[in-house]
Design a protein around this motif. Structure first.
Motif, PDB file in Angstrom:
ATOM      1  N   LEU A 105       0.932  -1.052   0.078  1.00  0.00           N
ATOM      2  CA  LEU A 105       0.004  -0.005   0.070  1.00  0.00           C
ATOM      3  C   LEU A 105       0.695   1.053  -0.048  1.00  0.00           C
ATOM      4  CD1 LEU A 105      -3.005  -1.153   2.613  1.00  0.00           C
ATOM      5  CD2 LEU A 105      -3.044  -0.760  -0.001  1.00  0.00           C
ATOM      6  N   ILE A 106       2.044   1.323   0.762  1.00  0.00           N
ATOM      7  CA  ILE A 106       3.001   2.356   0.693  1.00  0.00           C
ATOM      8  C   ILE A 106       3.183   2.836  -0.394  1.00  0.00           C
ATOM      9  CG2 ILE A 106       5.058   3.451   1.142  1.00  0.00           C
ATOM     10  CD1 ILE A 106       4.962   1.649   3.880  1.00  0.00           C
ATOM     11  N   PHE A 107       3.498   1.779  -1.565  1.00  0.00           N
ATOM     12  CA  PHE A 107       4.269   2.106  -2.679  1.00  0.00           C
ATOM     13  C   PHE A 107       3.188   2.294  -3.756  1.00  0.00           C
ATOM     14  CE2 PHE A 107       7.844  -0.323  -0.842  1.00  0.00           C
ATOM     15  CZ  PHE A 107       8.949   0.804  -0.643  1.00  0.00           C
ATOM     16  N   VAL A 108       2.167   1.649  -3.723  1.00  0.00           N
ATOM     17  CA  VAL A 108       1.115   1.734  -4.807  1.00  0.00           C
ATOM     18  C   VAL A 108       0.216   3.348  -4.501  1.00  0.00           C
ATOM     19  CG1 VAL A 108      -1.045   0.737  -3.642  1.00  0.00           C
ATOM     20  CG2 VAL A 108      -0.688   0.392  -6.155  1.00  0.00           C
ATOM     21  N   ILE A 109       0.177   3.567  -3.449  1.00  0.00           N
ATOM     22  CA  ILE A 109      -0.322   4.968  -3.246  1.00  0.00           C
ATOM     23  C   ILE A 109       0.480   6.067  -3.393  1.00  0.00           C
ATOM     24  CG2 ILE A 109      -1.156   6.542  -1.536  1.00  0.00           C
ATOM     25  CD1 ILE A 109      -2.451   3.927   0.255  1.00  0.00           C
ATOM     26  N   ALA A 110       1.846   5.743  -3.054  1.00  0.00           N
ATOM     27  CA  ALA A 110       3.031   6.702  -3.567  1.00  0.00           C
ATOM     28  C   ALA A 110       3.050   6.877  -5.138  1.00  0.00           C
ATOM     29  CB  ALA A 110       4.196   6.256  -2.704  1.00  0.00           C
ATOM     30  N   GLU A 111       2.952   5.720  -5.650  1.00  0.00           N
ATOM     31  CA  GLU A 111       3.001   5.812  -7.120  1.00  0.00           C
ATOM     32  C   GLU A 111       2.098   6.825  -8.063  1.00  0.00           C
ATOM     33  OE1 GLU A 111       3.503   3.357 -11.157  1.00  0.00           O
ATOM     34  OE2 GLU A 111       4.545   2.922  -9.359  1.00  0.00           O
ATOM     35  N   GLY A 112       0.848   6.764  -7.402  1.00  0.00           N
ATOM     36  CA  GLY A 112      -0.321   7.643  -7.698  1.00  0.00           C
ATOM     37  C   GLY A 112       0.018   9.052  -7.619  1.00  0.00           C
ATOM     38  N   TYR A 113       0.670   9.449  -6.541  1.00  0.00           N
ATOM     39  CA  TYR A 113       0.759  10.818  -6.251  1.00  0.00           C
ATOM     40  C   TYR A 113       2.170  11.099  -6.798  1.00  0.00           C
ATOM     41  CZ  TYR A 113      -2.864  11.255  -2.886  1.00  0.00           C
ATOM     42  OH  TYR A 113      -4.212  11.113  -2.212  1.00  0.00           O
ATOM     43  N   LEU A 114       2.867  10.290  -6.960  1.00  0.00           N
ATOM     44  CA  LEU A 114       4.444  10.643  -7.948  1.00  0.00           C
ATOM     45  C   LEU A 114       3.968  10.834  -9.426  1.00  0.00           C
ATOM     46  CD1 LEU A 114       7.187  11.005  -8.373  1.00  0.00           C
ATOM     47  CD2 LEU A 114       7.563   8.374  -8.298  1.00  0.00           C
ATOM     48  N   LEU A 115       2.988  10.144  -9.878  1.00  0.00           N
ATOM     49  CA  LEU A 115       2.649  10.278 -11.177  1.00  0.00           C
ATOM     50  C   LEU A 115       1.934  11.780 -11.388  1.00  0.00           C
ATOM     51  CD1 LEU A 115       1.046   6.951 -12.340  1.00  0.00           C
ATOM     52  CD2 LEU A 115       3.213   7.852 -13.240  1.00  0.00           C
ATOM     53  N   THR A 116       1.371  12.324 -10.347  1.00  0.00           N
ATOM     54  CA  THR A 116       0.672  13.469 -10.261  1.00  0.00           C
ATOM     55  C   THR A 116       1.598  14.605 -10.304  1.00  0.00           C
ATOM     56  OG1 THR A 116      -1.367  12.750  -8.863  1.00  0.00           O
ATOM     57  CG2 THR A 116      -1.057  15.017  -8.924  1.00  0.00           C
ATOM     58  N   ALA A 117       2.785  14.335  -9.462  1.00  0.00           N
ATOM     59  CA  ALA A 117       4.019  15.367  -9.177  1.00  0.00           C
ATOM     60  C   ALA A 117       4.568  15.499 -10.677  1.00  0.00           C
ATOM     61  CB  ALA A 117       4.854  14.824  -8.194  1.00  0.00           C
ATOM     62  N   MET A 118       4.619  14.281 -11.460  1.00  0.00           N
ATOM     63  CA  MET A 118       5.288  14.158 -12.682  1.00  0.00           C
ATOM     64  C   MET A 118       4.283  15.138 -13.670  1.00  0.00           C
ATOM     65  SD  MET A 118       6.615  10.351 -12.892  1.00  0.00           S
ATOM     66  CE  MET A 118       7.508  10.484 -14.441  1.00  0.00           C
ATOM     67  N   ALA A 119       3.135  15.076 -13.677  1.00  0.00           N
ATOM     68  CA  ALA A 119       2.190  15.785 -14.363  1.00  0.00           C
ATOM     69  C   ALA A 119       2.381  17.360 -14.181  1.00  0.00           C
ATOM     70  CB  ALA A 119       0.899  15.510 -14.079  1.00  0.00           C
ATOM     71  N   TYR A 120       2.540  17.766 -12.819  1.00  0.00           N
ATOM     72  CA  TYR A 120       2.885  19.166 -12.619  1.00  0.00           C
ATOM     73  C   TYR A 120       4.094  19.537 -13.163  1.00  0.00           C
ATOM     74  CZ  TYR A 120       3.721  23.404  -9.858  1.00  0.00           C
ATOM     75  OH  TYR A 120       3.860  24.576  -9.614  1.00  0.00           O
ATOM     76  N   ASP A 121       5.048  18.869 -13.152  1.00  0.00           N
ATOM     77  CA  ASP A 121       6.451  18.995 -13.515  1.00  0.00           C
ATOM     78  C   ASP A 121       6.221  19.253 -15.033  1.00  0.00           C
ATOM     79  OD1 ASP A 121       9.416  18.693 -13.811  1.00  0.00           O
ATOM     80  OD2 ASP A 121       8.778  17.491 -15.180  1.00  0.00           O
ATOM     81  N   ARG A 122       5.757  18.637 -15.760  1.00  0.00           N
ATOM     82  CA  ARG A 122       5.376  18.892 -17.266  1.00  0.00           C
ATOM     83  C   ARG A 122       4.617  20.058 -17.620  1.00  0.00           C
ATOM     84  NH1 ARG A 122       8.681  17.907 -19.887  1.00  0.00           N
ATOM     85  NH2 ARG A 122       9.847  18.143 -17.667  1.00  0.00           N
ATOM     86  N   TYR A 123       3.453  20.295 -16.768  1.00  0.00           N
ATOM     87  CA  TYR A 123       2.813  21.610 -16.582  1.00  0.00           C
ATOM     88  C   TYR A 123       3.765  22.761 -16.751  1.00  0.00           C
ATOM     89  CZ  TYR A 123       0.274  25.530 -14.908  1.00  0.00           C
ATOM     90  OH  TYR A 123      -0.006  26.832 -14.629  1.00  0.00           O
ATOM     91  N   VAL A 124       4.540  22.801 -15.914  1.00  0.00           N
ATOM     92  CA  VAL A 124       5.575  23.864 -15.549  1.00  0.00           C
ATOM     93  C   VAL A 124       6.592  24.210 -16.731  1.00  0.00           C
ATOM     94  CG1 VAL A 124       7.347  24.738 -14.029  1.00  0.00           C
ATOM     95  CG2 VAL A 124       5.536  23.675 -13.150  1.00  0.00           C
ATOM     96  N   ALA A 125       7.252  22.699 -17.158  1.00  0.00           N
ATOM     97  CA  ALA A 125       8.125  22.901 -18.247  1.00  0.00           C
ATOM     98  C   ALA A 125       7.398  23.431 -19.620  1.00  0.00           C
ATOM     99  CB  ALA A 125       8.521  21.570 -18.592  1.00  0.00           C
ATOM    100  N   ILE A 126       6.030  23.223 -19.896  1.00  0.00           N
ATOM    101  CA  ILE A 126       5.598  23.615 -21.134  1.00  0.00           C
ATOM    102  C   ILE A 126       4.841  24.831 -21.042  1.00  0.00           C
ATOM    103  CG2 ILE A 126       3.755  22.821 -22.696  1.00  0.00           C
ATOM    104  CD1 ILE A 126       4.359  20.037 -22.464  1.00  0.00           C
ATOM    105  N   CYS A 127       4.266  25.062 -19.877  1.00  0.00           N
ATOM    106  CA  CYS A 127       3.334  26.579 -19.719  1.00  0.00           C
ATOM    107  C   CYS A 127       4.267  27.573 -19.290  1.00  0.00           C
ATOM    108  CB  CYS A 127       1.977  26.102 -18.952  1.00  0.00           C
ATOM    109  SG  CYS A 127       0.949  24.775 -19.582  1.00  0.00           S
ATOM    110  N   SER A 128       5.078  27.229 -18.450  1.00  0.00           N
ATOM    111  CA  SER A 128       6.077  28.249 -17.973  1.00  0.00           C
ATOM    112  C   SER A 128       7.427  27.920 -18.023  1.00  0.00           C
ATOM    113  CB  SER A 128       5.582  28.595 -16.456  1.00  0.00           C
ATOM    114  OG  SER A 128       4.431  28.898 -16.275  1.00  0.00           O
TER     115      SER A 128
END
Length: 311
Positions: A105-128
């Motif tokens: 559960l630790i790792f499967v929950i963490a992966e979901g939020y890590l994929l969210t952090a990666m989406a934010y990283d892509r947002y900043v890279a492309i939009c700003s």
């Protein structure tokens, strides 16, 4: 305390992936191969990012953590599953079962939020893009990863604590190949209402919040990409997001099918197939997706192989 003492003396027998003896050896060889590819792929990705200076950026910092998480939760599940293929009975103590559930559960929950952090990283890279190095500083990335792992620890602690409070009596056959929430609740002879509520609330938040965050990030990303005038520029921007989008779709799709399908469609065979996908196949696919579709990773790998060959 009585419940805890009762549960601590409980053992569980994992049913495994299949009851057909003729399939045990082929499945053992198949999943052994998958696990070897998973370990080599994810360890290789971590080492490649660590030793290649061109990959020392926030995007690859998160990718190395994704490989670490995939490697960890695959290791929590797959070796036990392989043992089940070659042994008559795969018996786990109560403590071993709860430990497996907790780590998974630790790792499967963490992966979901890590994929969210990666989406934010892509947002900043492309939009700003001009503010990227400021917004996604090393300190910010470290804080984001601390939050990712903290959310994983919190969710796992809550679920496992309440699971350990249940009483398990009668047959101890877990109709699964690992200790998961739903099969364990089916074995309980005490009320699982609190566990079901927690699964609905915490599981719902851990699925819905990352999914919405990813969708919102990509809505802004798509809007920015469509404003790019050159076709080459749009293609490059889409290329930086395609690997992440594939990883997000596969991960959240299988999780949603597993835990949030209608009760009338609950069959153990379906649950096992879905579980196999996100516990063994996804950890193998992620490094392949990022290595095959990412030019920087392919270039770094080719350069490393070339240097080894030359030496």
């Amino acid at each position: 305390m009585a419940t805890t003492n009762h549960s601590s003396m409980t053992y569980f027998i994992l049913e495994g992936l299949t009851k057909h003896p003729e399939l045990q050896l082929p499945l053992f060889l198949l999943f052994l191969g998958i696990y070897v590819v998973t370990v080599v792929g994810n360890l290789g990705m971590i080492l490649l990012i660590a030793i290649t200076s061109q990959l020392h950026s926030p995007m690859y910092y998160f990718l190395s953590h994704l490989s670490f998480i995939d490697l960890c939760y695959s290791t929590v599940i797959t070796p036990k599953m392989l043992v089940n293929f070659v042994s008559e009975k795969n018996i786990l103590s109560f403590l071993e079962c709860m430990t497996q559930l907790y780590c998974f559960l630790i790792f499967v929950i963490a992966e979901g939020y890590l994929l969210t952090a990666m989406a934010y990283d892509r947002y900043v890279a492309i939009c700003s893009p001009l503010l990227y190095n400021v917004v996604m500083s090393h300190k910010v990335c470290s804080i984001m990863m601390a939050v990712v792992y903290s959310l994983g620890l919190f969710g796992a602690t809550v679920h496992t604590t309440h699971m350990s409070m249940l009483s398990f009596c009668g047959p101890h056959l877990v109709r699964h190949y690992f200790c998961d929430i739903l099969p364990l609740m089916a074995l309980s002879c005490s009320s699982t209402r609190i566990n079901e509520i927690l699964l609905f609330i915490i599981g719902g938040v851990n699925t819905l919040a990352p999914t919405l965050a990813v969708l919102i990030s990509y809505a802004f990303i798509l809007s920015s990409i469509l404003r790019i005038r050159s076709a080459k520029g749009r293609s490059k921007a889409f290329g930086t997001c395609s690997s992440h989008l594939m990883a997000v779709g596969i991960f959240f799709g299988s999780i949603t099918f597993m835990y949030f399908k209608p009760p009338s469609s609950n069959t153990m065979d379906q649950e096992k197939v879905s579980s196999v996908f996100y516990t063994t196949v996804i950890p193998m696919l992620n490094p392949l997706i990022y290595s095959l579709r990412n030019k920087d990773v392919k270039y770094a790998l080719q350069r490393l192989v070339g240097e080894k060959s030359a030496s």
